[in-house]
Write a protein that holds these residues in place. Structure first.
Motif, mmCIF file in Angstrom:
data_model
loop_
_atom_site.group_PDB
_atom_site.id
_atom_site.type_symbol
_atom_site.label_atom_id
_atom_site.label_comp_id
_atom_site.label_asym_id
_atom_site.label_seq_id
_atom_site.Cartn_x
_atom_site.Cartn_y
_atom_site.Cartn_z
ATOM 1 N N ASP A 41 27.138 31.925 28.960
ATOM 2 C CA ASP A 41 26.229 33.042 28.719
ATOM 3 C C ASP A 41 26.901 34.015 27.757
ATOM 4 O OD1 ASP A 41 24.531 35.217 28.758
ATOM 5 O OD2 ASP A 41 24.144 35.090 30.910
ATOM 6 N N LYS A 42 26.449 34.044 26.527
ATOM 7 C CA LYS A 42 27.087 34.849 25.492
ATOM 8 C C LYS A 42 26.824 36.341 25.670
ATOM 9 C CE LYS A 42 26.730 30.922 22.364
ATOM 10 N NZ LYS A 42 26.088 30.341 21.172
ATOM 11 N N ARG A 43 25.902 36.693 26.576
ATOM 12 C CA ARG A 43 25.591 38.109 26.776
ATOM 13 C C ARG A 43 26.707 38.821 27.555
ATOM 14 N NH1 ARG A 43 19.990 37.258 29.737
ATOM 15 N NH2 ARG A 43 21.450 36.028 30.987
ATOM 16 N N ASP A 44 27.250 38.131 28.563
ATOM 17 C CA ASP A 44 28.237 38.805 29.412
ATOM 18 C C ASP A 44 29.492 37.977 29.660
ATOM 19 O OD1 ASP A 44 27.290 36.843 31.049
ATOM 20 O OD2 ASP A 44 26.295 38.164 32.474
ATOM 21 N N GLY A 45 29.601 36.803 29.013
ATOM 22 C CA GLY A 45 30.801 35.986 29.155
ATOM 23 C C GLY A 45 30.832 35.098 30.384
ATOM 24 N N MET A 46 29.777 35.108 31.193
ATOM 25 C CA MET A 46 29.738 34.238 32.363
ATOM 26 C C MET A 46 29.612 32.778 31.927
ATOM 27 S SD MET A 46 30.055 35.995 35.155
ATOM 28 C CE MET A 46 29.492 34.805 36.364
ATOM 29 N N LEU A 47 30.178 31.890 32.749
ATOM 30 C CA LEU A 47 30.061 30.453 32.516
ATOM 31 C C LEU A 47 29.464 29.841 33.776
ATOM 32 C CD1 LEU A 47 30.653 27.937 30.767
ATOM 33 C CD2 LEU A 47 32.955 27.901 31.760
ATOM 34 N N TYR A 48 28.385 29.090 33.624
ATOM 35 C CA TYR A 48 27.699 28.477 34.756
ATOM 36 C C TYR A 48 27.811 26.955 34.649
ATOM 37 C CZ TYR A 48 25.546 33.113 35.039
ATOM 38 O OH TYR A 48 25.341 34.473 35.122
ATOM 39 N N ALA A 49 27.907 26.282 35.802
ATOM 40 C CA ALA A 49 28.002 24.820 35.808
ATOM 41 C C ALA A 49 27.247 24.257 36.997
ATOM 42 C CB ALA A 49 29.468 24.381 35.874
ATOM 43 N N ALA A 50 26.440 23.238 36.730
ATOM 44 C CA ALA A 50 25.833 22.434 37.787
ATOM 45 C C ALA A 50 26.731 21.218 38.009
ATOM 46 C CB ALA A 50 24.434 21.988 37.383
ATOM 47 N N VAL A 51 27.066 20.930 39.257
ATOM 48 C CA VAL A 51 27.931 19.789 39.556
ATOM 49 C C VAL A 51 27.232 18.909 40.588
ATOM 50 C CG1 VAL A 51 30.010 21.112 39.043
ATOM 51 C CG2 VAL A 51 29.191 20.994 41.387
ATOM 52 N N GLU A 52 27.492 17.610 40.492
ATOM 53 C CA GLU A 52 26.860 16.647 41.402
ATOM 54 C C GLU A 52 27.938 15.928 42.194
ATOM 55 O OE1 GLU A 52 24.466 14.091 38.998
ATOM 56 O OE2 GLU A 52 22.819 15.530 38.859
ATOM 57 N N HIS A 53 27.979 16.211 43.507
ATOM 58 C CA HIS A 53 28.914 15.524 44.388
ATOM 59 C C HIS A 53 28.226 14.285 44.971
ATOM 60 C CE1 HIS A 53 31.853 18.876 44.475
ATOM 61 N NE2 HIS A 53 30.780 19.628 44.338
ATOM 62 N N GLY A 54 28.950 13.197 45.023
ATOM 63 C CA GLY A 54 28.351 11.956 45.498
ATOM 64 C C GLY A 54 27.802 12.062 46.904
ATOM 65 N N HIS A 55 28.499 12.800 47.775
ATOM 66 C CA HIS A 55 28.067 12.883 49.172
ATOM 67 C C HIS A 55 27.360 14.187 49.507
ATOM 68 C CE1 HIS A 55 30.105 9.214 50.310
ATOM 69 N NE2 HIS A 55 31.204 9.643 49.712
ATOM 70 N N PHE A 56 27.567 15.210 48.707
ATOM 71 C CA PHE A 56 27.073 16.539 49.078
ATOM 72 C C PHE A 56 25.975 17.043 48.143
ATOM 73 C CE2 PHE A 56 31.621 16.314 50.301
ATOM 74 C CZ PHE A 56 31.432 16.236 51.682
ATOM 75 N N GLY A 57 25.574 16.248 47.184
ATOM 76 C CA GLY A 57 24.482 16.635 46.313
ATOM 77 C C GLY A 57 24.882 17.644 45.250
ATOM 78 N N THR A 58 23.876 18.322 44.705
ATOM 79 C CA THR A 58 24.085 19.250 43.598
ATOM 80 C C THR A 58 24.532 20.624 44.101
ATOM 81 O OG1 THR A 58 22.471 18.137 42.185
ATOM 82 C CG2 THR A 58 22.937 20.445 41.702
ATOM 83 N N LYS A 59 25.512 21.187 43.416
ATOM 84 C CA LYS A 59 25.989 22.541 43.681
ATOM 85 C C LYS A 59 25.934 23.330 42.371
ATOM 86 C CE LYS A 59 27.215 21.362 47.908
ATOM 87 N NZ LYS A 59 26.476 21.852 49.111
ATOM 88 N N PHE A 60 25.920 24.662 42.514
ATOM 89 C CA PHE A 60 25.860 25.540 41.348
ATOM 90 C C PHE A 60 27.025 26.525 41.407
ATOM 91 C CE2 PHE A 60 24.235 29.365 39.117
ATOM 92 C CZ PHE A 60 23.950 28.793 37.889
#
Length: 368
Positions: A41-60
């Motif tokens: 996010d170029k507005r405030d320097g935040m970095l976001y990531a979606a991750v996919e765990h094989g057993h635990f599903g998607t996390k943010f």
């Protein structure tokens, strides 16, 4: 020129920086975990990531220090399906489209401070006004009767993969759905319209070929200098619009191919766009085993294959829809392939250098 590059891969999130001696990979996050989508996010320097765990599903996750540390935040979640809500069948497998998150496939910033948009499989659009601390399903789109035409293409379920926010009026959104065509909102998601006259799907029966609700738009891109001019890399070709996506012209002179997934436009020159072509749907590899990036600089009148620095023998790379990006000055481009190579050009695509040939399959490429 941006000096930061982020790569979402099958086995983690990699960061590269441009130093005095060129580009180098400097940081790895989420080792061993799939990262299908990320957003600096170029507005405030935040970095976001979606991750996919094989057993635990998607996390943010979110990072306030450019990936040095991460904080897990609320993941978009579908509400329980009401008992009286009709089933929407996925045409491909004739199964009801589920009301649960399968993948985060698009992340973009909105107009207000901290506002985010998230596109998902199986087709829900989510909205956050607090940097991902909470999310709301955009029910106006989820409940639109037109969603009944959406279907899975390469994936099992339909998915929103492209979210464009108009820089002139950030209440205007444009979505691309695979498969479900192009959808426009002019009131920040309160109402929606399926647009796209002239887009053709040759996988449909002739009487349905031009139905805008059944189109497999692989990716759409516009130029910040002229958001009325839009390029689309479609399942069976390339299309061009100069009226905000209402009408489209099919391109028949792409060189070497009109098939592919990725497209980006020059931020300052709406006549220039880049693609990474493959042979065709059944042969998702570089044409003739020779990798190239394809560029037009005259609004689609001509196309030139850019090959300098790219492998020209036995190259079988495929570049997914989110794996090509360009910096704000239109000079630096980067793309990553399913076979773990990443190339960077600092002269608009005329010359390329490989950052690495040893990475996991690349799912997402974004400049910081």
């Amino acid at each position: 020129m941006s000096t930061k590059l982020y790569l979402g891969t099958r086995k983690g999130l990699l960061q590269a920086v441009r130093g005095d001696n060129g580009w180098e990979i400097t940081r790895l996050s989420f080792l061993g975990v799939s990262v299908p989508m990320l957003l600096p996010d170029k507005r405030d320097g935040m970095l976001y990531a979606a991750v996919e765990h094989g057993h635990f599903g998607t996390k943010f996750h979110a990072s306030a220090d450019d990936g040095l540390t991460w904080e897990e935040r609320t993941c978009p979640a579908y509400p329980p399906k009401p008992d009286d809500a009709p089933e929407v069948l996925n045409f491909v497998n004739q199964q009801p489209i589920p009301w649960d998150l399968k993948k985060i496939w698009a992340l973009e910033t909105g107009g207000a401070d901290g506002e985010l948009w998230c596109g998902t499989l199986p087709g829900g659009l989510f909205h956050s006004t607090n940097r991902g601390a909470s999310w709301q399903l955009v029910e106006s789109l989820w409940n639109d009767p037109g969603r009944a035409k959406w279907m899975g293409g390469g994936a099992d379920w339909p998915g929103i993969h492209t979210i464009l926010v108009d820089p002139r009026d950030k209440r205007r959104l444009l979505l691309a759905v695979s498969c479900g065509g192009v959808w426009e909102s002019r009131d920040n998601g309160d109402t929606w319209k399926n647009i796209g006259e002239g887009i053709r799907a040759d996988y449909c029966p002739p009487e349905q070929a031009y139905d805008p609700g059944g189109q497999d738009a692989h990716r759409i891109a516009w130029s910040a200098a002229d958001p009325d001019t839009i390029w689309m890399q479609h399942h069976n070709g390339i299309f061009h619009s100069t009226d905000s996506g209402l009408k489209w012209r099919e391109i028949d002179n792409a060189n070497p191919s009109s098939f592919g997934f990725a497209v980006v436009m020059h931020p300052r020159d709406p006549q220039t766009a880049w693609f990474v072509p493959g042979i065709k749907d059944e042969l998702r590899v570089a044409c003739d085993g020779a990798l190239c990036v394809m560029r037009t600089r005259d609004g689609g009148k001509t196309f030139e294959p850019l090959r300098n620095g790219l492998p020209q023998q036995h190259a079988y790379h495929l570049v997914y829809r989110h794996c090509l990006d360009v910096t704000g000055d239109g000079r630096t481009l980067a793309f990553g392939s399913t076979t773990g190579s990443v190339w960077i050009s600092e002269d608009g695509g005329d010359h390329w250098q490989r950052l690495s040939a040893d990475l996991p399959p690349v799912y997402c490429v974004r400049f910081g």
